[in-house]
Write a protein that holds these residues in place. Structure first.
Motif, mmCIF file in Angstrom:
data_model
loop_
_atom_site.group_PDB
_atom_site.id
_atom_site.type_symbol
_atom_site.label_atom_id
_atom_site.label_comp_id
_atom_site.label_asym_id
_atom_site.label_seq_id
_atom_site.Cartn_x
_atom_site.Cartn_y
_atom_site.Cartn_z
ATOM 1 N N THR A 33 -3.438 -9.124 1.121
ATOM 2 C CA THR A 33 -3.932 -8.911 2.480
ATOM 3 C C THR A 33 -5.107 -9.814 2.825
ATOM 4 O O THR A 33 -5.479 -9.910 4.001
ATOM 5 C CB THR A 33 -4.360 -7.444 2.644
ATOM 6 N N ARG A 34 -5.726 -10.459 1.822
ATOM 7 C CA ARG A 34 -6.892 -11.312 2.013
ATOM 8 C C ARG A 34 -8.078 -10.525 2.558
ATOM 9 O O ARG A 34 -8.957 -11.080 3.217
ATOM 10 C CB ARG A 34 -6.582 -12.499 2.934
ATOM 11 N N LYS A 35 -8.145 -9.254 2.294
ATOM 12 C CA LYS A 35 -9.264 -8.414 2.694
ATOM 13 C C LYS A 35 -10.034 -7.947 1.467
ATOM 14 O O LYS A 35 -9.475 -7.856 0.379
ATOM 15 C CB LYS A 35 -8.767 -7.199 3.487
ATOM 16 N N ARG A 36 -11.293 -7.655 1.675
ATOM 17 C CA ARG A 36 -12.116 -7.158 0.581
ATOM 18 C C ARG A 36 -11.669 -5.750 0.206
ATOM 19 O O ARG A 36 -11.298 -4.939 1.060
ATOM 20 C CB ARG A 36 -13.590 -7.152 0.966
ATOM 21 N N LYS A 37 -11.741 -5.476 -1.099
ATOM 22 C CA LYS A 37 -11.333 -4.173 -1.580
ATOM 23 C C LYS A 37 -12.445 -3.569 -2.431
ATOM 24 O O LYS A 37 -13.199 -4.277 -3.102
ATOM 25 C CB LYS A 37 -10.054 -4.260 -2.414
ATOM 26 N N GLN A 38 -12.527 -2.259 -2.386
ATOM 27 C CA GLN A 38 -13.454 -1.521 -3.227
ATOM 28 C C GLN A 38 -12.674 -0.520 -4.059
ATOM 29 O O GLN A 38 -11.718 0.093 -3.581
ATOM 30 C CB GLN A 38 -14.507 -0.794 -2.389
ATOM 31 N N LEU A 39 -13.115 -0.365 -5.297
ATOM 32 C CA LEU A 39 -12.472 0.582 -6.202
ATOM 33 C C LEU A 39 -13.366 1.797 -6.372
ATOM 34 O O LEU A 39 -14.564 1.663 -6.634
ATOM 35 C CB LEU A 39 -12.209 -0.074 -7.563
ATOM 36 N N ARG A 40 -12.765 2.954 -6.231
ATOM 37 C CA ARG A 40 -13.485 4.207 -6.441
ATOM 38 C C ARG A 40 -12.888 4.898 -7.660
ATOM 39 O O ARG A 40 -11.683 5.138 -7.725
ATOM 40 C CB ARG A 40 -13.374 5.111 -5.214
ATOM 41 N N VAL A 66 -7.481 -7.247 -11.412
ATOM 42 C CA VAL A 66 -6.267 -6.999 -10.632
ATOM 43 C C VAL A 66 -6.492 -5.755 -9.788
ATOM 44 O O VAL A 66 -6.585 -4.653 -10.328
ATOM 45 C CB VAL A 66 -5.043 -6.806 -11.544
ATOM 46 N N PRO A 67 -6.582 -5.880 -8.475
ATOM 47 C CA PRO A 67 -6.777 -4.696 -7.626
ATOM 48 C C PRO A 67 -5.581 -3.764 -7.729
ATOM 49 O O PRO A 67 -4.445 -4.209 -7.892
ATOM 50 C CB PRO A 67 -6.898 -5.284 -6.210
ATOM 51 N N PRO A 68 -5.788 -2.478 -7.634
ATOM 52 C CA PRO A 68 -4.657 -1.544 -7.694
ATOM 53 C C PRO A 68 -3.758 -1.691 -6.475
ATOM 54 O O PRO A 68 -4.225 -2.027 -5.373
ATOM 55 C CB PRO A 68 -5.339 -0.168 -7.731
ATOM 56 N N ASN A 69 -2.484 -1.473 -6.667
ATOM 57 C CA ASN A 69 -1.527 -1.534 -5.570
ATOM 58 C C ASN A 69 -0.410 -0.534 -5.835
ATOM 59 O O ASN A 69 -0.266 -0.022 -6.948
ATOM 60 C CB ASN A 69 -0.962 -2.949 -5.403
ATOM 61 N N LYS A 70 0.363 -0.263 -4.809
ATOM 62 C CA LYS A 70 1.443 0.720 -4.899
ATOM 63 C C LYS A 70 2.816 0.067 -4.842
ATOM 64 O O LYS A 70 3.816 0.734 -4.562
ATOM 65 C CB LYS A 70 1.311 1.748 -3.776
ATOM 66 N N ILE A 71 2.886 -1.217 -5.107
ATOM 67 C CA ILE A 71 4.161 -1.936 -5.056
ATOM 68 C C ILE A 71 5.071 -1.465 -6.185
ATOM 69 O O ILE A 71 4.653 -1.424 -7.352
ATOM 70 C CB ILE A 71 3.926 -3.449 -5.160
ATOM 71 N N THR A 72 6.301 -1.125 -5.849
ATOM 72 C CA THR A 72 7.273 -0.730 -6.870
ATOM 73 C C THR A 72 7.998 -1.970 -7.399
ATOM 74 O O THR A 72 7.938 -3.050 -6.800
ATOM 75 C CB THR A 72 8.294 0.254 -6.300
ATOM 76 N N LEU A 73 8.684 -1.785 -8.507
ATOM 77 C CA LEU A 73 9.436 -2.900 -9.079
ATOM 78 C C LEU A 73 10.522 -3.370 -8.112
ATOM 79 O O LEU A 73 10.748 -4.578 -7.972
ATOM 80 C CB LEU A 73 10.053 -2.487 -10.413
ATOM 81 N N ASN A 74 11.184 -2.441 -7.437
ATOM 82 C CA ASN A 74 12.214 -2.828 -6.460
ATOM 83 C C ASN A 74 11.635 -3.704 -5.354
ATOM 84 O O ASN A 74 12.236 -4.713 -4.966
ATOM 85 C CB ASN A 74 12.846 -1.577 -5.843
ATOM 86 N N GLU A 75 10.483 -3.326 -4.843
ATOM 87 C CA GLU A 75 9.854 -4.103 -3.773
ATOM 88 C C GLU A 75 9.483 -5.502 -4.245
ATOM 89 O O GLU A 75 9.674 -6.480 -3.514
ATOM 90 C CB GLU A 75 8.615 -3.372 -3.254
ATOM 91 N N TRP A 76 8.961 -5.596 -5.460
ATOM 92 C CA TRP A 76 8.581 -6.914 -5.972
ATOM 93 C C TRP A 76 9.818 -7.758 -6.275
ATOM 94 O O TRP A 76 9.806 -8.975 -6.083
ATOM 95 C CB TRP A 76 7.713 -6.778 -7.213
ATOM 96 N N LEU A 77 10.893 -7.150 -6.736
ATOM 97 C CA LEU A 77 12.134 -7.895 -6.969
ATOM 98 C C LEU A 77 12.650 -8.501 -5.666
ATOM 99 O O LEU A 77 13.098 -9.654 -5.652
ATOM 100 C CB LEU A 77 13.200 -6.981 -7.585
#
Length: 281
Positions: A33-40, A66-77
């Motif tokens: 997304t090219r946006k800043r991220k914060q981890l809690r 590596v920022p956390p993400n919710k991408i599934t394997l199907n989506e990345w494939l």
């Protein structure tokens, strides 16, 4: 002299009276997304919170966070295949899709960052035992070659995810086919002996009048299907070939170069053909 406050905070106990420790840390720029991220992060003990805070800050300064993400394997494939489609032929992408479809059924819904080496090994063992899911042979094992190709393609897919900073590590990097599985398949697999020279000559002489005789000879010379399909039979001269939308023109035993349309490197290719009316070998 100012004193920096402790980044790890101790919020009020929750409704059950449990004490927890929490921190918020800058995770840099999200590559997607090219946006800043914060981890809690929240932990039950101060020791766990300090260890994780040190790990995250070290990776951030080392430029490997590596920022956390919710991408599934199907989506990345799907995204990986779309990227590959820009530079590969349709038939190649089709083969890639068929190869990776074997993995989607059992692993596709898992989040990419939750995928582990154990998941890949469990899929491998299942595929070697019950991998076929279509047709009358559903539930029977996939061949060692098919499973190995799928694992190799999955390694490439996850490797690209590491490069894109969607994963820390390629969990399929060290997954291989067990030697025992290879030996067991060799025991039950029927061995098919290739033709000898005499049998090949007999076959080629027997199909001289067939429509695809010339195409067969081209395939025996190492041409890819995409190259061979652009040649056709020429009626005026027996045994001659003419090329359309291709890089080379061949007639009997002589060749001449045709200006290529895709890359100048193909201009140096030569095709040497024997006379169809003469000997085959």
């Amino acid at each position: 002299m100012s004193i920096l406050s402790d980044p790890i905070k101790k919020p009020p106990p929750n409704s059950k009276g449990k004490v927890r420790y929490r921190f918020v840390v800058d995770a840099g720029i999200d590559p997607e997304t090219r946006k800043r991220k914060q981890l809690r992060r929240t932990f039950d003990s101060l020791k766990e919170a300090r260890a994780e805070y040190a790990n995250i800050t070290h990776r951030r300064h080392d430029d490997s966070l590596v920022p956390p993400n919710k991408i599934t394997l199907n989506e990345w494939l799907d995204r990986w295949l779309a990227m590959k489609a820009e530079n590969l032929e349709e038939t190649t992408i089709y083969n890639y899709r068929i190869t990776l479809d074997r993995v989607r059924g059992r692993l596709g819904r898992i989040r990419l960052q939750d995928l582990t080496e154990e998941h890949v090994e469990e899929w491998r063992d299942w595929a070697l035992a019950h991998g076929r899911v279509r047709g009358q042979r559903a539930g029977t094992p996939l061949s060692v070659t098919s499973v190995n190709i799928s694992i190799s393609r999955l390694k490439e897919v996850l490797g690209r995810a590491v490069t894109r900073r969607l994963l820390y590590v390629n969990v399929a990097a060290y997954v291989t086919i067990p030697r025992r599985a290879r030996k067991e398949e060799r025991k039950i697999k029927e061995e098919v002996l290739p033709w000898n020279v005499q049998e090949v000559q007999k076959f080629i002489h027997g199909i001289r009048a067939e429509r695809f005789y010339a195409a067969l000879l081209l395939s025996l010379m190492g041409l890819r299907p995409a190259d061979s399909r652009h040649f056709g039979l020429s009626r005026p001269r027996r045994g001659s070939l003419w090329g359309r939308r291709t890089w080379c023109l061949a007639t009997c035993c002589c060749t001449r170069r045709v200006t290529p349309s895709r890359s100048s490197n193909f201009a140096d290719r030569r095709i040497g053909l024997w006379s169809f009316s003469g000997s085959v070998v």
